[in-house]
Each structure stands twice: as structure tokens, then as C-alpha cells.
Design a protein around this motif. Structure first.
Motif, PDB file in Angstrom:
ATOM      1  N   SER A 106       0.877  -1.518   0.328  1.00 29.53           N
ATOM      2  CA  SER A 106      -0.101  -0.459   0.319  1.00 29.53           C
ATOM      3  C   SER A 106       0.678   1.108   0.285  1.00 29.53           C
ATOM      4  N   ARG A 107       0.159   2.586  -0.131  1.00 29.72           N
ATOM      5  CA  ARG A 107       0.947   3.333  -0.059  1.00 29.72           C
ATOM      6  C   ARG A 107       1.594   3.828   0.975  1.00 29.72           C
ATOM      7  N   VAL A 108       3.410   4.601   0.879  1.00 22.97           N
ATOM      8  CA  VAL A 108       4.132   4.219   1.679  1.00 22.97           C
ATOM      9  C   VAL A 108       4.218   5.922   2.510  1.00 22.97           C
ATOM     10  N   ASP A 109       2.980   5.962   2.186  1.00 27.17           N
ATOM     11  CA  ASP A 109       2.905   7.660   2.923  1.00 27.17           C
ATOM     12  C   ASP A 109       1.898   7.000   4.112  1.00 27.17           C
ATOM     13  N   SER A 110       1.865   5.507   4.077  1.00 27.23           N
ATOM     14  CA  SER A 110       0.955   5.188   5.976  1.00 27.23           C
ATOM     15  C   SER A 110       1.883   4.602   6.686  1.00 27.23           C
ATOM     16  N   GLY A 111       3.329   4.937   5.998  1.00 26.90           N
ATOM     17  CA  GLY A 111       4.765   3.659   7.197  1.00 26.90           C
ATOM     18  C   GLY A 111       4.605   2.467   6.351  1.00 26.90           C
ATOM     19  N   ASN A 112       4.581   2.119   4.741  1.00 20.31           N
ATOM     20  CA  ASN A 112       4.437   0.634   4.398  1.00 20.31           C
ATOM     21  C   ASN A 112       5.882   0.843   3.809  1.00 20.31           C
ATOM     22  N   THR A 113       6.477  -0.315   4.275  1.00 19.04           N
ATOM     23  CA  THR A 113       7.873  -0.311   3.948  1.00 19.04           C
ATOM     24  C   THR A 113       7.711  -0.814   2.270  1.00 19.04           C
ATOM     25  N   ILE A 114       8.986  -0.572   1.885  1.00 15.98           N
ATOM     26  CA  ILE A 114       9.057  -0.859   0.142  1.00 15.98           C
ATOM     27  C   ILE A 114       9.989  -2.169   0.259  1.00 15.98           C
ATOM     28  N   TYR A 115      10.000  -2.442  -0.834  1.00 12.89           N
ATOM     29  CA  TYR A 115      10.942  -3.817  -0.839  1.00 12.89           C
ATOM     30  C   TYR A 115      11.775  -4.098  -2.311  1.00 12.89           C
ATOM     31  N   PHE A 116      12.535  -4.273  -2.670  1.00 15.04           N
ATOM     32  CA  PHE A 116      13.657  -4.034  -3.453  1.00 15.04           C
ATOM     33  C   PHE A 116      13.689  -5.449  -4.225  1.00 15.04           C
ATOM     34  N   GLY A 117      14.651  -5.145  -5.366  1.00 13.13           N
ATOM     35  CA  GLY A 117      15.130  -5.806  -6.458  1.00 13.13           C
ATOM     36  C   GLY A 117      15.921  -5.562  -5.978  1.00 13.13           C
ATOM     37  N   GLU A 118      17.308  -6.313  -6.263  1.00  8.99           N
ATOM     38  CA  GLU A 118      18.602  -6.868  -6.093  1.00  8.99           C
ATOM     39  C   GLU A 118      19.575  -5.511  -7.340  1.00  8.99           C
TER      40      GLU A 118
ATOM     41  N   PHE B 124       9.338   7.798   9.113  1.00 12.57           N
ATOM     42  CA  PHE B 124      10.670   7.813   8.931  1.00 12.57           C
ATOM     43  C   PHE B 124      11.305   5.974   8.990  1.00 12.57           C
ATOM     44  N   LEU B 125      12.124   5.698   7.866  1.00  5.73           N
ATOM     45  CA  LEU B 125      12.535   4.216   7.752  1.00  5.73           C
ATOM     46  C   LEU B 125      14.040   4.156   7.872  1.00  5.73           C
ATOM     47  N   TRP B 126      14.849   3.380   7.999  1.00  4.59           N
ATOM     48  CA  TRP B 126      16.008   2.948   7.298  1.00  4.59           C
ATOM     49  C   TRP B 126      16.062   1.661   6.737  1.00  4.59           C
ATOM     50  N   TYR B 127      17.025   1.739   5.980  1.00  6.38           N
ATOM     51  CA  TYR B 127      17.458   0.920   5.112  1.00  6.38           C
ATOM     52  C   TYR B 127      19.027   0.298   5.252  1.00  6.38           C
ATOM     53  N   LYS B 128      19.206  -1.276   4.600  1.00  2.00           N
ATOM     54  CA  LYS B 128      20.293  -1.697   4.717  1.00  2.00           C
ATOM     55  C   LYS B 128      20.757  -2.045   3.516  1.00  2.00           C
ATOM     56  N   LYS B 129      22.134  -1.573   2.840  1.00  3.43           N
ATOM     57  CA  LYS B 129      22.619  -2.075   1.124  1.00  3.43           C
ATOM     58  C   LYS B 129      23.990  -2.010   1.805  1.00  3.43           C
ATOM     59  N   TYR B 130      24.233  -4.141   0.892  1.00  3.14           N
ATOM     60  CA  TYR B 130      24.938  -4.750   0.807  1.00  3.14           C
ATOM     61  C   TYR B 130      25.504  -3.927  -0.834  1.00  3.14           C
TER      62      TYR B 130
ATOM     63  N   ALA C  66      26.131  -4.881  -4.477  1.00  6.80           N
ATOM     64  CA  ALA C  66      25.273  -5.091  -5.122  1.00  6.80           C
ATOM     65  C   ALA C  66      24.014  -6.028  -5.040  1.00  6.80           C
ATOM     66  N   GLU C  67      23.448  -5.832  -3.911  1.00  8.65           N
ATOM     67  CA  GLU C  67      21.798  -5.836  -3.042  1.00  8.65           C
ATOM     68  C   GLU C  67      21.048  -5.058  -3.731  1.00  8.65           C
ATOM     69  N   GLY C  68      19.918  -5.280  -3.390  1.00  9.30           N
ATOM     70  CA  GLY C  68      18.770  -4.208  -2.927  1.00  9.30           C
ATOM     71  C   GLY C  68      18.883  -3.259  -1.827  1.00  9.30           C
ATOM     72  N   PRO C  69      18.453  -2.853  -0.926  1.00  5.01           N
ATOM     73  CA  PRO C  69      18.539  -2.143   0.149  1.00  5.01           C
ATOM     74  C   PRO C  69      17.011  -3.166   0.795  1.00  5.01           C
ATOM     75  N   THR C  70      17.150  -3.297   2.190  1.00  5.18           N
ATOM     76  CA  THR C  70      16.582  -4.186   3.088  1.00  5.18           C
ATOM     77  C   THR C  70      15.903  -2.886   4.215  1.00  5.18           C
ATOM     78  N   PHE C  71      15.377  -3.613   4.709  1.00  5.79           N
ATOM     79  CA  PHE C  71      14.422  -2.679   5.461  1.00  5.79           C
ATOM     80  C   PHE C  71      14.798  -2.942   6.693  1.00  5.79           C
ATOM     81  N   LEU C  72      14.976  -2.072   7.059  1.00  4.02           N
ATOM     82  CA  LEU C  72      15.444  -2.360   8.428  1.00  4.02           C
ATOM     83  C   LEU C  72      15.025  -2.134   9.770  1.00  4.02           C
ATOM     84  N   ILE C  73      14.265  -0.943  10.112  1.00  6.59           N
ATOM     85  CA  ILE C  73      13.184  -0.628  11.349  1.00  6.59           C
ATOM     86  C   ILE C  73      12.666   1.200  10.780  1.00  6.59           C
TER      87      ILE C  73
END
Lengths: 115, 109
Positions: free
Chosen positions: A96-108, B33-39, B41-48
Motif C-alpha cells: 500500500s502507499r508509502v505515506d502510511s508508513g509501509n515499507t517498500i521491497y527492493f530488487g537486487e 521515517f525508515l532505515w534501510y541497509k544495503k550490501y 550488489a544487492e538491493g536495500p532491505t528494510f531495517l526499522i
């Protein structure tokens, strides 16, 4: 686990070529994003989409376009690649929308070099 | 206009000690506010993450502190481990996520 797959990890293209970067997510997420990461500049949003066939410009859309024909697939297009588009490109998705605090998931990430 | 800023490009700490990563922002409309960690050659991953209505959120070794009046947040890692060596991105949310430049953390054995 959320899976965001970027089909090409490393590409080398010539200046002026048309480049397609493909991204697929398998979690039925509504929202998808394209970022680029450059040293000292962090992650900058290029385009995003909150629904199929919908797209919105991010902070640096110039030189790029996107396509979202299906919910799970979001493509980034460089119409005429230039050397200043050499970068790491990251696709992401969220439920859902990131403005509600939802995290996003990244590809590599996709490393693109334009020569 | 850099709305989210991480002023330290790099930080080096000894294993077992505390790592403190800092982030400043300018937009008072940010609500998460969010923190992401990135190694490499990998994509960022959510931390807290932390909501703007809180001033602290803790998850195991990771704690995020928010000081709204100073528009500042920090990530504390205690104790630091060599596997924590990565680039850490701060991000702030208001209709979209805005990321900082990142801080390279190196934890030395």
C-alpha cells in the motif's frame, strides 16, 4: 517472502540505444517504483505507479519513461541512452502507499553502463 | 533541494561498540521515517521505522530515535557486529519516500 526480480543484473549499452529494464514482483503489490542509486546522491525516484496503466513522475524523470501493462510488471525505458545514465537502477514494490508508513521491497538492482 | 540529509558518508567502529548513524530532514510534513541497509550488489532491505508521533522505536540491537523539534533522527546499533558493515540509508515518507545519501558503516573485528 516478497520477491522483486530485475531480469538484467549487468548491462552495457551504447550511447543512443534504447534500453529496457524489466521488473517483476510476485506479491500482488499495487505500487511499484524505479530508483537510481549514485554515490553521494543516495536513491532518487525516477517514476512510480500506483496501479496498472498508471504512472507518475518522480524526482528525476527526464530521459526515462515507464510501462505498466500488468500489475506484476513495471518496465523502465531509456529512449536514447546517454553516459550520464550510467548507474545502478533499483526496482521496488509495496503493498500500500508509502505515506502510511509501509515499507517498500527492493530488487537486487541492475547495473547499467552506457559507453 | 535535499530534504533528507546524511552528513557522514562513512563511519568506522570497533566490534562490540555502539554505532550511531545520523539523519537530518527539512520537511515537517514527513510522517514516517525508515532505515534501510544495503550490501554491495544487492538491493536495500528494510531495517526499522518510526512514526512521527513517537520518539523511539527498538528492535533487538537496533534503536531509532526521533527528535522532531530538531528534525533529526538517529539509528543506534548495539553491539555492533562485523556483519553490520553496509551502507545505511535514512528515508522519510510523505506521499513518497525520500532517501538520504547513505552512510557506509564499517565494523572492525
Amino acid at each position: 517472502d516478497v520477491k522483486v526480480t530485475q531480469s538484467s543484473r549487468y548491462l552495457v549499452k551504447r550511447t543512443g540505444e534504447k534500453v529496457f529494464l524489466e521488473c517483476v514482483q510476485d506479491m500482488d503489490h499495487e505500487n511499484m517504483f524505479w530508483y537510481r542509486q549514485d554515490p553521494g546522491l543516495g536513491l532518487r525516484l525516477i517514476y512510480f505507479s500506483y496501479d496498472v496503466k498508471m504512472k507518475e513522475k518522480g524526482d528525476i524523470p527526464e530521459g526515462y519513461s515507464v510501462s505498466r501493462e500488468k500489475k506484476e510488471r513495471f518496465s523502465l525505458i531509456l529512449e536514447s541512452a546517454s553516459t550520464n545514465q550510467t548507474s545502478m537502477y533499483l526496482c521496488a514494490s509495496s503493498f500500500s502507499r508509502v505515506d502510511s508508513g509501509n515499507t517498500i521491497y527492493f530488487g537486487e538492482g541492475s547495473w547499467l553502463t552506457v559507453v | 533541494d535535499q530534504q533528507v540529509k546524511q552528513n557522514s558518508p562513512s563511519l568506522s567502529v570497533q566490534e562490540g561498540r555502539i554505532s550511531i548513524l545520523n539523519c537530518d530532514y527539512t520537511n515537517s510534513m514527513f510522517d514516517y521515517f525508515l532505515w534501510y541497509k544495503k550490501y554491495p550488489a544487492e538491493g536495500p532491505t528494510f531495517l526499522i521505522s518510526i512514526s512521527s508521533i513517537k520518539d523511539k522505536n527498538e528492535d533487538g540491537r537496533f534503536t531509532v530515535f526521533l527528535n522532531k523539534s530538531a528534525k533529526h533522527l538517529s539509528l543506534h546499533i548495539v553491539p555492533s557486529q562485523p556483519g553490520d558493515s553496509a551502507v545505511y540509508f535514512c528515508a522519510a515518507s510523505h506521499s513518497r519516500l525520500t532517501f538520504g545519501e547513505g552512510t557506509q558503516l564499517t565494523v572492525n573485528p
